[in-house]
Motif scaffolding. Structure first.
Motif, short mmCIF file in Angstrom:
data_model
loop_
_atom_site.label_atom_id
_atom_site.label_comp_id
_atom_site.label_asym_id
_atom_site.label_seq_id
_atom_site.Cartn_x
_atom_site.Cartn_y
_atom_site.Cartn_z
N THR A 188 -3.30 3.18 -0.44
CA THR A 188 -3.83 2.68 -1.70
C THR A 188 -3.14 1.37 -2.07
O THR A 188 -1.91 1.32 -2.14
CB THR A 188 -3.64 3.71 -2.83
N GLU A 189 -3.91 0.33 -2.31
CA GLU A 189 -3.37 -0.98 -2.64
C GLU A 189 -2.80 -1.00 -4.05
O GLU A 189 -3.44 -0.57 -5.01
CB GLU A 189 -4.46 -2.05 -2.52
N ALA A 241 -3.48 -3.89 -8.83
CA ALA A 241 -4.00 -2.67 -9.42
C ALA A 241 -3.95 -2.74 -10.94
O ALA A 241 -3.08 -3.41 -11.51
CB ALA A 241 -3.22 -1.45 -8.92
N ASP A 255 -3.54 2.37 -13.73
CA ASP A 255 -3.32 3.01 -12.43
C ASP A 255 -1.85 2.94 -12.03
O ASP A 255 -1.31 3.89 -11.46
CB ASP A 255 -4.18 2.33 -11.36
N THR A 258 0.83 -1.20 0.00
CA THR A 258 0.00 0.00 0.00
C THR A 258 0.87 1.25 0.00
O THR A 258 1.86 1.34 0.71
CB THR A 258 -0.95 0.04 1.21
#
Length: 339
Positions: free
Chosen positions: A74-75, A79, A83, A70
């Protein structure tokens, strides 16, 4: 305050013709803002694989990445590629080990820096050009206006490394991952590059992940140290704790194999006996047990049970009782100093 980067139970597995290789196995660490984490270990220990996993650069057709990475909550694992493209260079930038292969031979250095900047910011060519020249000047390249129009092969090794650092800094990322950035440089240029990293961190507040096997670099640059062996973390702590009071036989072996100013210059270095294990056929229990000189103090537990890295703070994945660890390793390092 939560850490800038958090890696939890990260595992990376590659499909090969001989079977599945687990190159990283259950790795955990955090990185705070404006701090430097050094990841240390022999070749094949999983250092570079870890860095590529953070950036999502493994081929998904033959690689399985599990666990969690993360960035500001935010992971990143799993993804979407679109992104991740926004993260790479903008939030996390990487300096690869060989700057000559990291730079294209078909475009000038200035064009490559400007292109990276325009992709993330949408600025004009003229603005990106000025930014590239300014960044080349910032990393200490002489005559940056002229050098921006040169190709990578026209740069010396030290200048190429500075150009790669300039490219990584074009968008002032939050995290800089440096994979063996000084390995191929002479001592004088190495010192200049390390000073440059310190200046960057001081001016921009950049967090740095230093991947290296050079404990001298670790001592000079790092706040915290993570020691890896066979894809696993075997010791973790501050640089003072890990280098000053190692708790794992592997860490102690790394330290004993490095020349010291306070030891006899004619004394033999103490290499770690044996070779790293085959990741396709890891031994049961502690993966370092076949090379460890202290297994007789523990017995079969070393060969049958995998030690865990459980506690917070300075910790080691070792079956030896902590008191015994400290006594043995201190005695070994002191014997080296007085040899």
């Amino acid at each position: 305050m939560s850490p800038l980067l958090s890696v939890t139970d990260l595992a990376v597995r590659f499909a090969t013709n001989d079977g599945q290789v687990t190159a990283v196995d259950g790795l955990n660490f955090t990185l705070e803002r404006a701090k430097t984490l050094a990841i240390v270990g022999e070749s094949g220990s999983g250092k570079s694989v870890t860095s590529l996993s953070i950036l999502g650069l493994h081929d998904p057709r033959r690689t399985t990445v599990t666990g969690s990475v993360t960035l500001d909550g935010t992971e990143l694992v799993g993804a979407a590629e679109k992104d991740m493209r926004r993260v790479r260079g903008r939030r996390i930038a990487m300096i690869f080990q060989d700057p000559l292969t990291a730079l294209s031979p078909h475009y000038t250095v200035g064009e490559q820096l400007a292109d990276a900047y325009r992709r993330h910011t949408g600025r004009t060519r003229a603005e990106a050009r000025r930014r590239a020249v300014d960044m080349l000047a910032r990393v200490g390249i002489p005559q940056p206006q002229l050098r921006a129009d040169s190709y990578a092969h026209q740069f010396s090794g030290g200048m190429r490394q500075r150009a790669v650092i300039a490219m990584a800094l074009m968008c002032e990322p939050d995290i800089l991952i440096a994979d063996e950035p000084t390995t191929a440089l002479d001592v004088t240029v190495q010192a200049q590059i390390l000073d440059l990293f310190a200046e960057i961190q001081r001016d921009l507040g950049t967090a740095i992940v230093f991947i290296t096997h050079d404990l001298g670099v670790v001592a000079e640059t790092a706040d915290d140290v993570l020691v890896m062996y066979a894809g696993r973390a075997v010791e973790r702590g501050t640089v003072r704790e890990v280098l000053g009071s190692p708790q794992h036989p592997y860490t102690c072996g790394l330290l004993a194999s490095v020349p010291r100013l306070d030891s006899d210059p004619d004394a033999d270095l103490q290499p770690i006996e044996g070779s790293p294990p085959d990741l396709l056929n890891l031994p049961p229990g502690c993966p370092f047990a076949p090379r460890c000189r202290h297994t007789d103090l523990v017995g079969e537990q070393c060969r049958t049970q995998r030690p865990a890295l459980l506690s917070v703070g300075h910790a080691a994945a070792c079956h030896l009782p902590l008191v015994t660890q400290k006594r043995l390793f201190t005695d070994q390092l002191n014997a080296r100093s007085s040899a």
